[in-house]
Design an enzyme around this catalytic site. Structure first.
Site, PDB file in Angstrom:
ATOM      1  N   TYR A 151      23.132  21.812   0.818  1.00  0.00           N
ATOM      2  CA  TYR A 151      22.514  22.077  -0.479  1.00  0.00           C
ATOM      3  C   TYR A 151      22.925  23.479  -0.903  1.00  0.00           C
ATOM      4  O   TYR A 151      24.050  23.909  -0.607  1.00  0.00           O
ATOM      5  CB  TYR A 151      20.994  21.876  -0.372  1.00  0.00           C
ATOM      6  CG  TYR A 151      20.329  21.645  -1.711  1.00  0.00           C
ATOM      7  CD1 TYR A 151      20.782  20.644  -2.572  1.00  0.00           C
ATOM      8  CD2 TYR A 151      19.272  22.436  -2.125  1.00  0.00           C
ATOM      9  CE1 TYR A 151      20.191  20.438  -3.807  1.00  0.00           C
ATOM     10  CE2 TYR A 151      18.662  22.233  -3.353  1.00  0.00           C
ATOM     11  CZ  TYR A 151      19.132  21.241  -4.200  1.00  0.00           C
ATOM     12  OH  TYR A 151      18.539  21.040  -5.419  1.00  0.00           O
ATOM     13  N   LYS A 202      21.308  -8.777  -1.432  1.00  0.00           N
ATOM     14  CA  LYS A 202      22.726  -8.653  -1.763  1.00  0.00           C
ATOM     15  C   LYS A 202      23.279  -7.337  -1.218  1.00  0.00           C
ATOM     16  O   LYS A 202      24.371  -7.287  -0.634  1.00  0.00           O
ATOM     17  CB  LYS A 202      22.889  -8.693  -3.283  1.00  0.00           C
ATOM     18  CG  LYS A 202      24.278  -9.032  -3.746  1.00  0.00           C
ATOM     19  CD  LYS A 202      24.488 -10.518  -3.690  1.00  0.00           C
ATOM     20  CE  LYS A 202      25.800 -10.928  -4.273  1.00  0.00           C
ATOM     21  NZ  LYS A 202      25.918 -12.385  -4.383  1.00  0.00           N
TER      22      LYS A 202
END
Length: 387
Positions: free
Chosen positions: A36, A91
């Site tokens: 970060y 899926k």
């Protein structure tokens, strides 16, 4: 736990089927400063200067959006985006399981074509591909066409093209088993929705001898005045024999039946097909004709069910198609790439071909690598690969 959890399906789904895991450790201040701020700012600046670097320094090149508006979910119909989420999670799970592709379910609360297209276009920078799922016909055709024109990443409506790829693969092998080529076959397709149209188109592209397509009102032909734009185009390109009337009437002497409609076909209609006929009764959970009945007359019988031989299952296609396209950073998925996927899938069966084995199992470890390689190679040959 609730009473619903006594059902193993509910127990499995509690809490959802997906989670996000990090790929790098954050163990101390040094790790944090790289993952970060401030380290991440250097990566952001580099991508701002060269946007293509997003594919190297983020997850974008390996992640697919699984997009649905919930209007045509399984055999359940228009149940809305919230109720569609378990299917889209499933899926995404299959993408990861079978081809190592990360996928994010995106169920959107809009059904207008313009709104769907705008939503997906705005989300597209976060993804390397878009898998459209369970969007009802005929809107699904326009949604896919417009997104393919607007985006430079693969857009693939699995209800259409996944089904089509697997049907073509199985039909090639069924024809080979009976000593014929696709060009020798006359087919009847019951259903002119998303999968019916796509199956018909890929069979035409692959050189089927003749094909007649039926909707709920009978065989589609140029003399009908009740056809939408998609069906009018299909009427122009199919039915060289000039058939009209019912599906069952068209089956007389036909070599192939492909059912994608949820309708029923009588035993006499199957009995009246040509010798060594091929019956793909693919509606779920109830095939158009009971497989044991069809097997009395047909040489090869396939269904969409896992409890019968020759399951036509989209998971044989879509994970490998996307993996192959992502690996070469394809701009789109071409018709040739779909046919190449079908040919690779058919080739997995090889010399083990038999009446009960015209298509491999989804759990055959050879399937995904074969499809991935074929799709990537064809993308390069078609000039749509960027690496």
């Amino acid at each position: 736990m609730t009473s619903l959890d006594l059902d193993p399906a509910f127990a499995l789904h509690r809490g959802g089927k997906l989670e996000v895991r990090s790929t790098v450790p954050v163990r101390d201040a040094g790790d944090l400063s790289l993952a970060y701020t401030p380290g991440v700012a250097r990566v952001c600046t580099a991508i701002a200067d060269n946007p293509d670097l997003v594919n190297d320094y983020t997850w974008v090149s390996n992640v697919v959006a699984v997009v649905s508006d919930g209007t045509a979910v399984l055999g359940l119909g228009d149940i809305g985006p919230a109720a569609a989420m378990p299917v889209m999670e499933g899926k995404a799970l299959l993408f990861k399981q079978f081809a190592g592709v990360d996928a994010v379910p995106v169920c959107i609360d809009c059904t207008d074509v313009d709104a769907i297209v705008e939503t997906v276009v705005r989300l597209a920078p976060s993804f390397g591909g878009v898998n459209l799922e369970d969007i009802s016909a005929p809107r699904c055709f326009e949604v896919e066409d417009r997104l393919r024109a607007l985006l430079d990443i693969p857009v693939f409506h699995d209800d259409q093209h996944g089904t089509a790829i697997v049907v073509l693969a199985a039909l090639r092998n069924a024809a080979r088993l009976t000593g014929r080529s696709l060009g020798d076959l006359r087919a009847v397709v019951a259903g002119a929705g998303a999968s019916g149209v796509a199956v018909s188109r890929i069979l035409l592209n692959a050189g089927i001898g003749d094909i007649a397509v039926a909707d709920s009102k009978g065989i589609i032909h140029t003399g009908r005045d009740d056809l939408n734009q998609v069906k009018r185009a299909l009427a122009r390109d199919t039915n060289k024999a000039g058939l009209a009337g019912s599906t069952e009437a068209a089956l007389a002497g036909a070599d192939v039946f492909v059912g994608l409609s949820g309708s029923t076909i009588s035993e006499p209609a199957v009995a009246g097909m040509a010798r060594d006929s091929i019956v793909f009764a693919l509606s779920n959970p109830t095939p158009e004709v009971e497989p044991s009945v069809a097997a009395r007359y047909a040489r090869v019988v396939a269904t969409g069910r896992s409890d019968h031989p020759n399951q036509i299952n989209n998971v044989l296609a879509f994970p490998g198609v996307f993996r192959g396209a992502l690996d070469v950073r394809a701009r789109t998925i071409t018709e040739n790439m779909k046919v190449a996927a079908a040919e690779a899938l058919a080739a997995v069966v090889g010399d083990d071909l038999s009446e009960s084995y015209v298509i491999p199992s989804p759990f055959d470890a050879r399937v995904a690598p074969a499809v991935i390689s074929a799709v990537a190679r064809q993308a390069r040959e078609d000039g749509v690969a960027r690496k």
